[in-house]
Design an enzyme around this catalytic site. Structure first.
Site, short mmCIF file in Angstrom:
data_model
loop_
_atom_site.label_atom_id
_atom_site.label_comp_id
_atom_site.label_asym_id
_atom_site.label_seq_id
_atom_site.Cartn_x
_atom_site.Cartn_y
_atom_site.Cartn_z
N LYS A 11 -12.53 -41.32 34.92
CA LYS A 11 -11.24 -41.83 35.38
C LYS A 11 -10.09 -41.13 34.64
O LYS A 11 -10.32 -40.41 33.66
CB LYS A 11 -11.22 -43.35 35.18
CG LYS A 11 -12.33 -44.08 35.98
CD LYS A 11 -12.26 -45.58 35.73
CE LYS A 11 -13.39 -46.33 36.39
NZ LYS A 11 -13.37 -47.77 36.04
N TYR A 51 -12.88 -49.60 45.89
CA TYR A 51 -12.84 -50.86 45.14
C TYR A 51 -12.56 -52.04 46.07
O TYR A 51 -11.87 -52.98 45.68
CB TYR A 51 -11.82 -50.77 44.00
CG TYR A 51 -12.31 -49.90 42.86
CD1 TYR A 51 -13.41 -50.28 42.08
CD2 TYR A 51 -11.70 -48.69 42.55
CE1 TYR A 51 -13.88 -49.49 41.04
CE2 TYR A 51 -12.16 -47.88 41.51
CZ TYR A 51 -13.26 -48.30 40.77
OH TYR A 51 -13.72 -47.50 39.74
N ASN A 114 -11.33 -47.99 31.18
CA ASN A 114 -12.68 -47.92 30.60
C ASN A 114 -13.40 -46.61 30.94
O ASN A 114 -14.62 -46.55 30.94
CB ASN A 114 -13.49 -49.14 31.02
CG ASN A 114 -13.62 -49.26 32.53
OD1 ASN A 114 -13.24 -48.33 33.27
ND2 ASN A 114 -14.17 -50.35 33.01
N HIS A 117 -16.68 -44.52 35.96
CA HIS A 117 -17.30 -45.29 37.04
C HIS A 117 -18.71 -44.75 37.26
O HIS A 117 -18.94 -43.54 37.21
CB HIS A 117 -16.51 -45.12 38.35
CG HIS A 117 -17.30 -45.59 39.55
ND1 HIS A 117 -17.33 -46.91 39.92
CD2 HIS A 117 -18.13 -44.93 40.38
CE1 HIS A 117 -18.16 -47.03 40.97
NE2 HIS A 117 -18.64 -45.84 41.26
N GLU A 128 -21.17 -43.99 48.05
CA GLU A 128 -20.14 -43.35 47.22
C GLU A 128 -20.27 -41.83 47.22
O GLU A 128 -19.26 -41.11 47.22
CB GLU A 128 -20.20 -43.93 45.80
CG GLU A 128 -19.76 -45.40 45.79
CD GLU A 128 -19.98 -46.12 44.46
OE1 GLU A 128 -20.46 -45.48 43.49
OE2 GLU A 128 -19.68 -47.33 44.41
#
Ligand code: IDP
Ligand code: MG
Length: 134
Positions: A11, A51, A114, A117, A128
């Site tokens: 990310k 998401y 964080n 993913h 995905e």
């Protein structure tokens, strides 16, 4: 142990903090193969699709802003039991429960920011991978 493909996405905070090499090194040292990779800029519709399970959460606008804040590094990672294996290496979503030795446990202090993913099931890994590399 089945050879699996999983979708891994570093990310924007991973890129801003220059942790790309560190995290990729961990994945490679584990023994997984990175078979496809690209730097991409996400957009709001793609984030909403990825998401969708979080759209009604109060923190969703913050999550969207975070993911729009810069490019992400998208990868297909392959290896024995790679879906759960990568989740184990990442550490849990709640960073305060992520133990040292995990990516989130070692480098993240915030539940939103964080770093990484990883697909959470065989079904979602296929969806995905198609979403980002199809
Ligand atoms: P995961 O990334 O461990 O699979 P998900 O539940 O799919 O966790 O959540 C996606 C992302 O949304 C998380 O990685 C994190 O960036 C953010 N997020 C999840 N839960 C919270 C929360 O309770 N507060 C703030 N952000 C959250
Ligand atoms: Mg998830």
């Amino acid at each position: 142990m089945l050879t699996q493909q999983t979708y891994i996405m570093l990310k924007p905070d991973a890129l801003k903090r220059q942790l790309l090499g560190e995290i990729i090194t961990r994945i490679e040292k584990k023994g997984y193969q990175i078979v496809q990779a690209k730097l991409i800029q996400l957009n709001a519709p793609l984030i909403a699709e990825h998401y969708a399970h979080l759209l009604d959460q109060t923190f969703y606008p913050k999550l969207e802003t975070y993911l729009l804040s810069g490019p992400v590094f998208a990868m297909i990672v392959v290896g024995p039991d790679a879906i759960q294996g990568m989740r184990n290496m990442m550490g849990p979503t709640n960073v305060f429960e992520a133990t040292p030795g995990t990516i989130r446990g070692d480098y993240a202090t915030d539940v939103t920011y964080n770093l990484i993913h990883g697909s959470d099931s065989v079904e979602n890994a296929a969806i995905e991978i198609e979403r980002f590399f199809g």
